[in-house]
Design a protein around this motif. Structure first.
Motif, mmCIF file in Angstrom:
data_model
loop_
_atom_site.group_PDB
_atom_site.id
_atom_site.type_symbol
_atom_site.label_atom_id
_atom_site.label_comp_id
_atom_site.label_asym_id
_atom_site.label_seq_id
_atom_site.Cartn_x
_atom_site.Cartn_y
_atom_site.Cartn_z
ATOM 1 N N PRO A 403 0.715 6.178 11.583
ATOM 2 C CA PRO A 403 1.504 6.192 10.344
ATOM 3 C C PRO A 403 2.943 6.651 10.539
ATOM 4 O O PRO A 403 3.858 6.110 9.910
ATOM 5 N N HIS A 404 3.155 7.633 11.402
ATOM 6 C CA HIS A 404 4.515 8.142 11.635
ATOM 7 C C HIS A 404 5.397 7.039 12.225
ATOM 8 O O HIS A 404 6.562 6.862 11.812
ATOM 9 N N THR A 405 4.863 6.289 13.179
ATOM 10 C CA THR A 405 5.648 5.222 13.800
ATOM 11 C C THR A 405 5.861 4.065 12.826
ATOM 12 O O THR A 405 6.928 3.433 12.827
ATOM 13 N N VAL A 406 4.868 3.794 11.984
ATOM 14 C CA VAL A 406 5.037 2.763 10.952
ATOM 15 C C VAL A 406 6.204 3.123 10.038
ATOM 16 O O VAL A 406 7.040 2.270 9.696
ATOM 17 N N ASP A 407 6.288 4.388 9.643
ATOM 18 C CA ASP A 407 7.405 4.829 8.811
ATOM 19 C C ASP A 407 8.729 4.665 9.556
ATOM 20 O O ASP A 407 9.751 4.308 8.956
ATOM 21 N N GLY A 408 8.702 4.911 10.866
ATOM 22 C CA GLY A 408 9.913 4.732 11.673
ATOM 23 C C GLY A 408 10.352 3.276 11.718
ATOM 24 O O GLY A 408 11.548 2.968 11.650
ATOM 25 N N ARG A 410 9.795 1.028 9.417
ATOM 26 C CA ARG A 410 10.356 0.698 8.100
ATOM 27 C C ARG A 410 11.798 1.178 7.996
ATOM 28 O O ARG A 410 12.679 0.447 7.516
ATOM 29 N N SER A 411 12.035 2.386 8.433
ATOM 30 C CA SER A 411 13.393 2.948 8.366
ATOM 31 C C SER A 411 14.375 2.113 9.188
ATOM 32 O O SER A 411 15.488 1.826 8.747
ATOM 33 N N ARG A 440 3.244 -0.267 2.663
ATOM 34 C CA ARG A 440 3.783 0.941 3.305
ATOM 35 C C ARG A 440 5.095 0.623 4.026
ATOM 36 O O ARG A 440 5.977 1.466 4.117
ATOM 37 N N LEU A 441 5.200 -0.594 4.526
ATOM 38 C CA LEU A 441 6.418 -1.011 5.220
ATOM 39 C C LEU A 441 7.483 -1.522 4.256
ATOM 40 O O LEU A 441 8.616 -1.805 4.658
#
Length: 575
Positions: A403-408, A410-411, A440-441
């Protein structure tokens, strides 16, 4: 005026008949009654309809038929063995073309006068599945005695309008004609899906590059006496009437060799009917190619060189996804391409078959699995560098990211200054799961159909894989073996199909492939026909709309509860 003598018995009978008729009409569809009234006003009584008039070919819209020939020919192939006839009419109810592989169905249409040029307008032959659609602009199903003309009383005609997707203007009518059966109530979803494909075809042609291709295609059709094809942007295909005789395998073979070409020239190709010479005209501005077919004259040809590999598939489900991915790519909108493992998600993102280790793959594809080797920070840094360029960025296998990398990710995508499209592939068990990851993305998602939902593509896929893994072995599927493959569930999708061919190549198999040559797990399968697939999807949608209530689903479908129960059991469905 001579007064009519009062007869109380006669008055009472007329009154009773009038009230009874009023009660009976309430049991019928009001739109059907309106159609009958229009037919009565124009014609009088059904006995006045003695035959079906025809107009000459010169009065028929050849351009409209040329535009829709290719997709309707594919639908006709899918209807093979169903006993149904497929009709295309213009907005005035004049038959432009009919398709059927069933001799009995064609004989039935002949007896009814439903041939090219026949005028089935409602004010000419009364209520029917072509003219009533043209008159109202709405989908209809006219069954048996609902037809105004008595000679249609043993038929079911299910028709739907084809409208211009921008102006809303009625362009054509598509109708499926069949005999009376309990399955007739499930034909509406089939016809509606066909008209949606045609409206998508019109929308594709509206694009500037596609308009250029269509114009060149029409010019070639007018100048050339043989079959003409055109392959344009976003998977758009045009097919002249004479090209309608080509088989699906021939069309796929021509497309693989010609689509995407940037140079004009000639080449000889071996089709199912023999060797033909193709005159390939490449159009500028990425507008595609026009291909004119001639019999091989054994003259010197100017080769156009090796063709660029193309995505394989002609089913509407597959082509719709190809078109949508192409639009996202052109609009440079981020997209999550999701599907079961082995469905071709990375190939769709690339727009050509994915070959790991090739220069194209290494330059455009970032594998999410590398994060486990280099670490999240370094992997995100590498992705950030790619996002600054103008080239497409494809991230493969985002289901492996935490999840942390997925958020990265997206950013980085949201802050990207690059001009290239960003496409992410995701292996998921269902569209709902994919939508959750895409949300989430902050992106939209697209679901790639599994192989079991596009089994009509198996012959073309088999041909391509056979050339790749067993070139020269002549591994041709026998019809009974193909039927088994089309009935198999394919949990491994395209990879599993390729694996079957690789195993055959390892055993040294050559020539015709029989059922006994296939893995044991595939030898008890049976293919679903197009009608069965439409039935299955219609029942699924009705059950979803009815929250699993089978009785309510039966009402939505217009079928008896017993019929729905029986079909659910046959398709192994649960509520």
């Amino acid at each position: 005026m001579v007064p009519i003598p009062f007869d109380p018995n006669r008055v009472q009978k007329v009154k009773d008949d009038f009230l009874a008729a009023d009660a009976l009409t309430k049991t019928l569809n009001p739109e059907l009654l309106k159609s009958w009234q229009r037919s009565k006003d124009a014609i009088g009584v059904p006995a006045n309809i003695r035959d079906v008039p025809r107009v000459s070919d010169e009065l028929l819209d050849a351009h409209l038929l040329d535009m829709f020939q290719a997709p309707l020919a594919r639908v006709s192939d899918d209807l093979d063995g169903t006993g149904m006839g497929l009709l295309l009419a213009d907005s005035q109810g004049r038959i432009l073309q009919r398709w059927s592989h069933d001799h009995n169905a064609l004989d039935h249409l002949d007896r009814l006068g439903t041939v090219r040029g026949a005028v089935l307008a409602e004010d000419v032959v009364g209520t029917n599945g072509v003219g009533t659609v043209a008159a109202t602009g709405r989908s209809v199903q006219i069954s048996g005695a609902e037809h105004f003309a008595d000679f249609y009383s043993q038929a079911v005609c299910t028709g739907s309008p084809v409208r211009h997707p921008i102006t809303g203007k009625l362009l054509a009518v598509v109708t499926v004609s069949s005999d009376l059966s309990e399955r007739s109530g499930l034909l509406r979803p089939l016809v509606t899906s066909v008209t949606m494909q045609l409206e998508q075809q019109v929308l594709d042609v509206e694009q500037p590059a596609a308009r250029m291709m269509f114009s060149s295609f029409l010019e070639t059709v007018r100048a050339h006496t043989g079959p003409v094809l055109a392959f344009g942007p976003q998977g758009l295909v045009m097919q002249s009437q004479k090209a309608g005789r080509l088989t699906v395998a021939d069309l796929n073979l021509i497309q693989q060799h010609c689509a995407g070409e940037r140079r004009s020239g000639r080449l000889a190709l071996e089709l199912s009917t023999g060797t033909v010479e193709l005159q390939v005209t490449a159009l500028g501005d990425d507008a595609g190619v026009v291909v004119a077919l001639e019999r091989d004259r054994r003259t010197a040809t100017t080769s156009i060189g090796p063709a660029r590999p193309q995505l394989v598939g002609r089913t509407p489900e597959w082509l719709q996804v190809v078109h949508q991915v192409a639009r996202h790519r052109e609009a440079r909108r981020p997209l999550v391409i999701a599907g079961e493992p082995g469905t071709g998600r990375t190939s769709l993102a690339l727009g050509l078959p994915f070959r790991p280790g090739t220069a194209v793959a290494q330059g455009l594809v970032t594998d999410a699995a590398e994060r486990h080797v280099v670490g999240s920070r370094k992997w995100l840094q590498k992705l950030s560098e790619k996002l600054t360029a103008s080239a497409p960025v494809i991230v493969r296998g985002i289901e492996t990211l935490d999840p942390h990398t997925v958020d990265g990710v997206r950013s980085l995508v949201e802050s990207s200054t690059g001009r290239g499209p960003v496409l992410l592939t995701l292996a998921a068990a269902s569209p709902e799961e994919a939508e959750g990851v895409a949300a989430r993305l902050g992106m939209s998602s697209l679901w790639v159909p599994p192989l079991r939902e596009r089994t009509a593509d198996i012959p073309a896929l088999w041909h391509v894989f056979a050339e790749q893994v067993a070139h020269g072995a002549g591994l041709e599927l026998r019809s009974d073996a193909l039927e088994l493959l089309q009935g198999y569930a394919w949990p491994g999708n395209l990879k599993e199909l390729r694996g079957v061919l690789e195993q055959l190549a390892l055993t040294g198999k050559r020539g015709a492939v029989l059922p006994a040559d296939l893995p044991a797990s595939m030898q008890g399968a049976r293919a679903l026909s197009m009608i069965e697939r439409v039935e299955l999807e219609a029942i699924r949608k009705a059950l979803h709309e009815a929250d699993g209530n089978r009785s309510k689903a039966a009402e939505i479908l217009g079928l008896s509860r017993a019929t729905v129960y029986r079909k659910m059991k046959a398709y192994r469905m649960t509520a």
